[in-house]
Every structure is written in structure tokens, then in C-alpha cells.
Design a protein around this motif. Sequence first.
Motif: not given
Length: 408
Positions: A393, A396, A348-349, A190, A389, A194, A187
Motif C-alpha cells: 500500500s 504503490a 486497489s492495492s 492489486g 499488504s 482485490t 500490480t
Amino acid sequence: MLLGFTLGTLSAIGGFIDIGDLVADALVGARFGLRLAWVTGFAVIGIMCYAEMSARIALKTRRPAFDLARSRLGPGYALGGLIGSFLVTALLVMAELSGIALALQLASGVHYLLWVPIAAVVVFIVIWRLPFEATERIYGLLGLAMLVFVVAVWHLQPDWSRLWASATTVAPTSGESWPAYLFFAVTLVGAQMTPYEMFFFSSGAVESRWRPKDLVEMRVNVIIGFPLGGLLAVAIQAVAFLVFFDPGIRVEHISQTVLPVALALGRVGLAIALVGVFAATFGATLETLFATGYDLAQYFGWAYGEVQPPARATRFTTTVAALLLLSTALALTTLNPITVTIYAVVFSSVLLPFAFLPVLLVGNDKRVMGELANGRLSNTVGTITLLISIVVSVAAVPLLILTKAGAS
């Protein structure tokens, strides 16, 4: 010269510290203390790397990063990223509008839903009437009121050794699970990395007509702006830890984000904090709207930008206005803005690697970038950030489901 650095300040205040961060940092501080501060450190380094890279691309080519991403990886890849970004940004704009309204509710006592349409009208007037430089300066400088959270940490007279011990412990607190701990790590990523921050900064460099000679100014914006955002994020976590952790209080409303400031500094501190929250959420509303308008215009080859009269960029202006209208309608449905914010930053993440990959590829292309191509440091940090990332991703959505959005 100082006013030339407000693009980075606006990106930090309106991007790094937006409604997502105001909510996520207070939640994390209340439940985990500073045990996730390392995530903020990673987010600062990662977004600095990619913001600098995307702005450097704009300096060299006079084209924003998203435009070059489309030409490098093809319209299909860019369209997928565009659709995902648009959907997430619509939720973020709704959450940011609600954040403006909630700040006004705290200041006035009038229910936030009555403030939502007023906030939307004011946002549209600012977009329509104010030039880009005036916008970045006003909200970048007003957002410095958020430094009151740093002052509040000192006035709460913490046990500094306890804060340090919390910040250097990478593990959940007693009673919390590893899935919940990892969910809030996702969280924070993300909320603080962003993709719109990067694309806004890149497009803002084009709007500000930066050229290779402005490389130092651009880097100063990055070096000042994003670490400032990180400092504010950790300060919000710290004050929430100091006030809410021991009583076991969970943060469920944005009013709880500013309550520690009121306890530490009284009404004056609260008033300054509300100015900062208003500036941060207002600036983030502008950033998210602009970033989406930029992405659509750059994908389809439309005229765009705040430096042009609206009549010369009608499709850009219409897109921004339509997204604002849609987000206002969503905000008025009485959806819980805190819940929407959590979902928006998690999704967003998911988009991060799709946003980072083309920027890294273009930054390495010496045929395009010449002497401004990535160096060893940019490539090392950029590659590590991209790999992490990808892990974020993939993890998440399963963590979102497993922990019921952090509720368990």
C-alpha cells in the motif's frame, strides 16, 4: 453437490481472473516471464485466508464482514474504506464492461464501443432477473473455459527447464529495472487480491444462507476456487512468455492475451478462450457491482441482495444500477481500458490493509466467533498477509509515479 462449489469458482474466475488479471498477467509474462509467479502464489494464499475468514464470520454471525467491520472499528473508518472502495470499483466496473465489449469485438469484428451499452443492458437484465445461485453457476462454469490457457502451455511445447528457471528467479530480466519489476509485483497484488473478492464471497455466503454446518462446503469453495484462479493466472503469464518474450513484444491490447492460445490451438482454442474471457469479465462485472451494492447497503442498513425481489431492496438495486450507468458512461468516453485497468488495480492495492484489518480483528474475537474464531494458521497467514499488504500500500503510488505506470 458439485454445483454447490460454484460460488468459489465464480469468485476465482470473476475476481481472481478479471480484466485486471488478464491484462496484468499478459504484460508480466511478456516482460518478465515467470519471474513474478511468486507474487501470484502469495496472492492465492492471502486471498484464500481472508476469503475463508470473512465467510466464516458470515457463517457464525449471519452478518457479512463489512457490516461487522463497521460495528467493530466505527462508522468513520468504514466510511473511508467505503468511499475508497467505491471509487476504485467504479473504475473496475468500467474496465470489466470494456473487457466484455473487447471480447465481443474479437469475436465479431464490431468496434468494442458499440458493444459497451449492449453489455451494460445485458448485465442489468441478469442482475434484475436471475437469482443469485443461477448467476454464480452459469458464469462460474462458463469461466472454466479459461482452462484452455493451461492446455495452450502444453501445446506450445515449452522448454520446461527454462520455465522452471524463470519461475524460481526473483529478479528483473535483462534490460528491465528493479522499480519496474516491483511496480508489476504491486500490480499483480492489486489485480489478484482485490478487496471486492473478499466482500463478495462473504456477502455471497449470506445470500446462499450458509450456516456453521456448511463450513466444509465453504472451505472446499476456497480450496478449489482460488488456487484454480492462481493456476490460470500463471498459465496466462506462461503463454505470454513463450510467445512474446523472445521477440521483445509488449502487450498493449487484450487481443494479445488470447493470441498465444490461437497460435497453439487454432480457431477452436481461440473460440474457447473468448468464451472464457467473456465469462470472466462478465462475472467480474457482476461481482464488482454486487460488492459495491452490498457494502453501501451494509453500511447504511438497507435491505439488500439478489435473494430478495428488487422491489424489496430498491436502494440496493438503485445503487447497483447507478454504478452501472456511471461505469458505462466512463467506458464510452474512449478512455483506454488497459490504462484504466492498470490504475484501478494499483489503487486497489492501496486499499488492501484497510480491508484486511477489520476482518482479522473480528475473526479473532471469541466473543463474536466462539468456536469458529481464528486458529493459529489463520492468524499467522492473516498477519503476514496484512503486514505485506501495508508495504504494498505504501509503495504503490510512488512506484506508479516513478515508473510512469510501468512504461519505464
